[in-house]
Design an enzyme around this catalytic site. Structure first.
Site: not given
Length: 321
Positions: A126, A152
């Site tokens: 990501t 995250y």
């Protein structure tokens, strides 16, 4: 013989589009779902595919279940899309997020190494891994330093690095895709694009009068999930494993997003959008813009959607929902 692919997170936005794509290419598709005490697991994104795919119970936090599904599916390709992927939730549940995203990826690699070492593996990275690290030209690319700004993203950096380690140490075909924000009508409604469109449509229909957001001043490089799942597949068709940024190369702020969506509905966002500081992140990633020239040059990938056509599709979906 048909190719076989295993997708963790097949019930999500990316998993559903990837399953569709692989079926058009005559793959036998397997997907993992988690067992629940009730029969209400959300399969809405893959409901139209259920007769064409194979679903098995597994959990990234349970190594034995991953070993079983790999033995059952004997996959030529593995796409690890399963995750707890909401940034705000990662602050509220950091240990769970780390277990699923970081240790879960390691579990999958160990299962593959022991039972299917020749499978090609795609790991879903990501742009959040970059945090506020930006090259001098304003872009983030494969060589940009990672400075993750939330639990995250920290977990995803571990997953990225352990994939690189297994690729080098065990000569496994593992590729990391560093995907920037990608959206669609199937995007979860807690994510900002869906939240803005859903809120604007409710205001347009007279159901609500305001939309609360945490900030308008962060910038994101937004593409369409359908384009990005195509990139995942193209990455695994390369002879040699590698790491790739997948992005459009242009950014818009949340303010720009609101302006576009509300204008499409004949509304003025400034009259309806309210800033609520309780919705902001403890540490914010301010500016994400990806340079995907490596992906484009090596695989020939190009996106079919623009920001505008993507948002128009999402607006149309919520108007009809």
């Amino acid at each position: 013989m048909k190719k076989r692919a295993l997708i963790t997170g097949i019930t999500g936005q990316d998993g559903s589009y990837l399953a569709e794509l692989l079926l058009t290419k005559d793959y036998e598709v397997f997907g993992t779902i988690r067992r629940h005490s009730s029969n209400d697991l959300d399969k809405s994104r893959i409901g139209h595919l259920l007769k064409d795919i194979n679903l098995e119970y597994a959990d990234l936090t349970d190594l034995s279940s991953l070993q079983k599904v790999i033995l059952d599916s004997k996959p030529h390709e593995i796409y690890n899309l399963g995750a707890q992927s909401h940034v705000k939730v990662s602050y509220e549940n950091p240990v769970y997020t780390a277990n699923v995203v970081a240790v879960g990826t390691l579990n999958l690699l160990e299962a593959a190494r022991n039972y299917s070492p020749y499978s090609k593996i795609y790991q879903a990275g990501t742009s959040e891994m970059f945090g506020n690290s930006i090259d001098e030209d304003g872009y983030q690319r494969e060589t940009t330093i990672f400075k993750p700004a939330n639990p995250y993203a920290v977990a995803k950096v571990f997953a990225y690095q352990i994939c690189s380690n297994y690729r080098n140490a065990y000569k496994m075909h593992i590729s990391n895709g560093i995907l920037f924000n990608h959206e669609s009508p199937r995007r979860g409604e807690t994510f900002v694009t869906a939240k803005v469109v859903k809120g604007a449509v409710k205001i347009y229909k007279g159901l609500e009068n305001e939309l609360k957001l945490g900030t308008l001043d962060t910038y994101r490089d937004w593409g369409h999930a359908k384009d990005y799942t195509k990139a995942m597949w193209m990455i695994l068709q390369e002879n040699n494993p590698d790491d790739y940024v997948c992005a459009t190369g242009s950014t818009k702020s949340i303010r720009d997003l609101c302006n576009y969506v509300f204008n499409k509905l004949g509304l003025d966002y400034t009259k309806h959008v309210v800033i609520d500081s309780s919705l902001s992140r403890p540490e914010e990633t301010m500016h994400l813009k990806g340079d995907s020239s490596k992906l484009r040059n090596k695989t020939g990938w190009t996106p079919d959607y623009t920001f505008e056509t993507m948002m128009d599709e999402i607006i149309e979906y919520y108007l009809n929902k």
